[in-house]
Scaffold this motif. Structure first.
Motif, mmCIF file in Angstrom:
data_model
loop_
_atom_site.group_PDB
_atom_site.id
_atom_site.type_symbol
_atom_site.label_atom_id
_atom_site.label_comp_id
_atom_site.label_asym_id
_atom_site.label_seq_id
_atom_site.Cartn_x
_atom_site.Cartn_y
_atom_site.Cartn_z
ATOM 1 N N ILE A 47 -26.126 49.471 25.809
ATOM 2 C CA ILE A 47 -26.304 48.017 25.737
ATOM 3 C C ILE A 47 -24.955 47.299 25.694
ATOM 4 C CG2 ILE A 47 -26.562 47.843 23.226
ATOM 5 C CD1 ILE A 47 -28.945 45.862 23.917
ATOM 6 N N SER A 48 -23.958 47.949 26.279
ATOM 7 C CA SER A 48 -22.611 47.381 26.462
ATOM 8 C C SER A 48 -21.764 47.385 25.212
ATOM 9 C CB SER A 48 -22.659 45.960 27.042
ATOM 10 O OG SER A 48 -23.091 45.988 28.376
ATOM 11 N N SER A 49 -22.307 47.636 24.084
ATOM 12 C CA SER A 49 -21.636 47.840 22.802
ATOM 13 C C SER A 49 -22.470 47.241 21.688
ATOM 14 C CB SER A 49 -20.206 47.280 22.778
ATOM 15 O OG SER A 49 -19.541 47.750 21.628
ATOM 16 N N ILE A 50 -22.247 45.957 21.344
ATOM 17 C CA ILE A 50 -22.883 45.371 20.164
ATOM 18 C C ILE A 50 -24.228 44.744 20.515
ATOM 19 C CG2 ILE A 50 -22.666 43.646 18.355
ATOM 20 C CD1 ILE A 50 -20.809 46.011 18.022
ATOM 21 N N ALA A 51 -25.275 45.175 19.808
ATOM 22 C CA ALA A 51 -26.614 44.623 20.010
ATOM 23 C C ALA A 51 -27.047 43.758 18.836
ATOM 24 C CB ALA A 51 -27.619 45.754 20.205
ATOM 25 N N ALA A 52 -26.479 44.016 17.657
ATOM 26 C CA ALA A 52 -26.790 43.229 16.464
ATOM 27 C C ALA A 52 -25.580 43.275 15.551
ATOM 28 C CB ALA A 52 -28.022 43.790 15.741
ATOM 29 N N TYR A 53 -25.417 42.222 14.765
ATOM 30 C CA TYR A 53 -24.338 42.312 13.781
ATOM 31 C C TYR A 53 -24.667 41.524 12.521
ATOM 32 C CZ TYR A 53 -22.635 38.103 16.346
ATOM 33 O OH TYR A 53 -22.520 36.898 16.987
ATOM 34 N N LEU A 54 -24.080 42.014 11.442
ATOM 35 C CA LEU A 54 -24.147 41.371 10.139
ATOM 36 C C LEU A 54 -22.869 40.551 10.024
ATOM 37 C CD1 LEU A 54 -26.126 41.650 7.603
ATOM 38 C CD2 LEU A 54 -24.335 43.075 6.612
ATOM 39 N N ASP A 55 -22.986 39.227 10.122
ATOM 40 C CA ASP A 55 -21.783 38.405 10.255
ATOM 41 C C ASP A 55 -21.150 38.088 8.901
ATOM 42 O OD1 ASP A 55 -23.262 36.283 9.155
ATOM 43 O OD2 ASP A 55 -23.661 35.359 11.107
ATOM 44 N N LYS A 56 -20.118 37.276 8.946
ATOM 45 C CA LYS A 56 -19.363 36.982 7.726
ATOM 46 C C LYS A 56 -20.207 36.230 6.705
ATOM 47 C CE LYS A 56 -15.021 36.879 10.292
ATOM 48 N NZ LYS A 56 -13.866 36.064 10.755
ATOM 49 N N GLN A 57 -21.030 35.302 7.179
ATOM 50 C CA GLN A 57 -21.890 34.572 6.267
ATOM 51 C C GLN A 57 -22.897 35.506 5.603
ATOM 52 O OE1 GLN A 57 -21.474 31.371 5.374
ATOM 53 N NE2 GLN A 57 -23.099 31.711 3.866
ATOM 54 N N ASP A 58 -23.408 36.477 6.365
ATOM 55 C CA ASP A 58 -24.326 37.464 5.787
ATOM 56 C C ASP A 58 -23.635 38.275 4.692
ATOM 57 O OD1 ASP A 58 -26.430 36.798 7.534
ATOM 58 O OD2 ASP A 58 -25.684 38.176 9.076
ATOM 59 N N HIS A 59 -22.385 38.621 4.907
ATOM 60 C CA HIS A 59 -21.651 39.372 3.884
ATOM 61 C C HIS A 59 -21.464 38.539 2.625
ATOM 62 C CE1 HIS A 59 -20.682 42.267 7.078
ATOM 63 N NE2 HIS A 59 -20.336 43.096 6.119
ATOM 64 N N LEU A 60 -21.217 37.251 2.805
ATOM 65 C CA LEU A 60 -21.100 36.373 1.634
ATOM 66 C C LEU A 60 -22.406 36.317 0.862
ATOM 67 C CD1 LEU A 60 -19.040 33.216 2.706
ATOM 68 C CD2 LEU A 60 -18.380 35.026 1.119
#
Length: 518
Positions: A309-322
């Motif tokens: 899928i070319s690399s990233i399909a989902a991510y936990l972003d900076k706001q999620d980490h906060l």
């Protein structure tokens, strides 16, 4: 828009801007374009034609991205070969994709000579980075620096990344330029790339991450890529480069970040330039996430994806980490929500959506999904069904769209971020004359996430020691794929059809451990 157009635009708009740092070598976008065009013209002068596969076996150096740029500009297909490959594995990749030319770093030229018959190869050119009198530099200097003027399109085949997956022999994942174009906003927007970005590359050049998370997005915004030795990650070296080059972005596997946390240099290092640190490919304990946040600030992004899928399909972003740091600890166990342009579902065996919180297989759809597996229509049809790419990963999806990996449908081992096919290791163990049955699983390891571990039963009357079997594998496989230990047992657990029960083997080690992999 094509990748080739982005490369050309960088040279036109910011010709004197620093594009690449490779040790003491530094190249502007204008200098890069000159070298990339020379390579493109040299390939055509050597008799190669549009669509031909060009293999590259090197460490992380600017020559890798010159080869990738030549593929984009000239309409060739870039085939990066894993630097850890043994001769047998090199021959498999070259023969499977029928590569016409191979660029090989001097360090690995001996492996190529030992690889046996590779009838498609018309030319091998040896690279010696930093040596102006090397075969590659002499060849490059002889070529024209004129615009090759090849009218490439988004449909041109761009690169083939080989990934072992879980089915034994490596699969060649084919991408066209259009997939890299579609994926680039995932990184530019999600990881906050801009013209001031300076990326420190620690992934090997043959990975999908290097191509679609670093090289191509950098061409979109005119960012700079800094190379470092990928063979043995050194936390002190990483910190020194962050400080010296004022690095803004890097993406590491958890094993690397663990070493950064343990580095005595960390306390005194100036890391204030960092904007984003991505991580993924293996589990990250919540406690380590918290420590990294405390040290580096709100810079973390966790990425989940795969080569297909070319690399990233989902991510936990900076706001999620906060949010996770403020009390929602369960959020840190997820791998986030679907990335830009990606449709993501969790389905049952009949491709019907499962209820929120229930376990199913992750399927993807979007313009960044691979074209096919090279020369493997059956595997392509098995993976691409009903318009969706089936990942083989089992997960839950909650009401907010957060994805949590539960297990792997396939028997894939992920060690330090590297994918290892259990079947490929088993096949090598079966080559030993004393081995009757073999089963390989991932054994939990605090540093690496998983390490390959073998189980074998022996033919009657035969004897062999665990150390001998490990040594046997080391002669026939890349070191990272080899089992560190092998248990010799009377019999391996099987179901009524005689299939070895991997779940039973894993249960010997995974009781009390989380099998979450992202």
């Amino acid at each position: 828009m094509t990748v080739a157009a982005w490369i050309r635009r960088c040279a036109e708009r910011c010709p004197d801007k620093l594009a690449y740092v490779d040790g003491e070598r530094r190249y502007t976008f204008a200098q890069y374009q000159d070298r990339m065009r020379r390579q493109t013209n040299g390939l055509y002068a050597a008799g190669l034609k549009r669509g031909d596969r060009i293999a590259t076996l090197t460490n992380n150096h600017v020559e890798c991205v010159e080869a990738l740029g030549a593929a984009a500009t000239g309409g060739f297909v870039h085939v990066p070969v894993n630097f850890r490959s043994v001769p047998r594995e090199i021959a498999y990749v070259v023969n499977h994709c029928e590569a016409s030319l191979l660029f090989v770093e001097k360090e690995y030229a001996g492996r190529v000579s030992e690889a046996g018959e590779m009838p498609s190869l018309r030319k091998v050119i040896v690279i010696d980075p930093g040596n102006p009198d090397s075969e590659y530099e002499r060849w490059l200097a002889q070529q024209s620096a004129a615009d090759p003027a090849v009218d490439v399109t988004g449909e041109d085949h761009f690169f083939i990344c080989y990934t072992s997956g879980a089915t034994g022999t490596p699969k060649g994942v084919l991408h066209q330029q259009r997939q890299s174009v579609a994926h680039a906003p995932v990184v530019v927007v999600g990881y906050e790339f801009d013209g001031d970005t300076k990326v420190l590359l620690v992934y090997p050049h043959n990975s999908i991450a290097s191509i679609n998370m670093f090289y191509v997005p950098a061409w979109v915004v005119g960012a700079c890529v800094v190379f470092t030795d990928q063979r043995n990650f050194d936390a002190d070296r990483w910190l020194a480069l962050v400080e010296k080059e004022r690095i803004t972005h890097s993406h590491l596997v958890p094993t690397m970040l663990f070493r950064v946390l343990e580095s005595p240099r960390l306390r005194a290092a100036d890391t204030s330039s960092i904007v984003t640190i991505g991580y993924g490919s293996a589990p990250m304990p919540t406690e380590r996430v918290e420590r990294l946040q405390q040290i580096f600030g709100n810079v973390l992004i966790q990425g989940y994806g795969m080569t297909e899928i070319s690399s990233i399909a989902a991510y936990l972003d900076k706001q999620d980490h906060l949010e996770g740091m403020k009390g929602n600890r369960a959020l840190l166990n997820s791998c986030g929500r679907a990335a830009f342009g990606t449709e993501l579902r969790v389905v049952d065996d009949d491709d019907r959506d499962v209820a929120a919180g229930e376990v199913g297989e992750i399927v993807f759809r979007g313009p960044q999904v691979m074209t096919s597996y090279w020369n493997d229509p059956e595997k392509t049809a098995e993976t691409m069904r009903n318009g969706w790419m089936h990942s083989g990963d089992m997960a839950t999806l909650d009401e907010r769209g957060y994805l949590t990996i539960v297990d792997r449908k396939k028997d894939l081992i992920i060690s330090g971020g590297a994918n290892i096919s259990s079947r490929e290791v088993e096949e090598v163990l079966y080559w030993h004359p004393a081995v009757r049955e073999a089963g390989v699983i991932g054994k939990p390891d605090e540093e690496w996430g998983e390490l390959p571990h073998g189980f074998v039963s022996l033919h009657p009357g035969k004897t062999v020691g665990s150390d001998e079997l490990v040594a046997f594998c080391r002669e026939r496989l890349s070191a990272y794929k080899c089992p560190r230990t092998v248990d010799i047992v009377d019999d391996l657990p099987k179901n009524g059809l005689g299939k070895i029960l991997k779940a039973d083997l894993r249960s010997r080690f995974w009781i009390g451990h989380s099998k979450k992999v992202n």
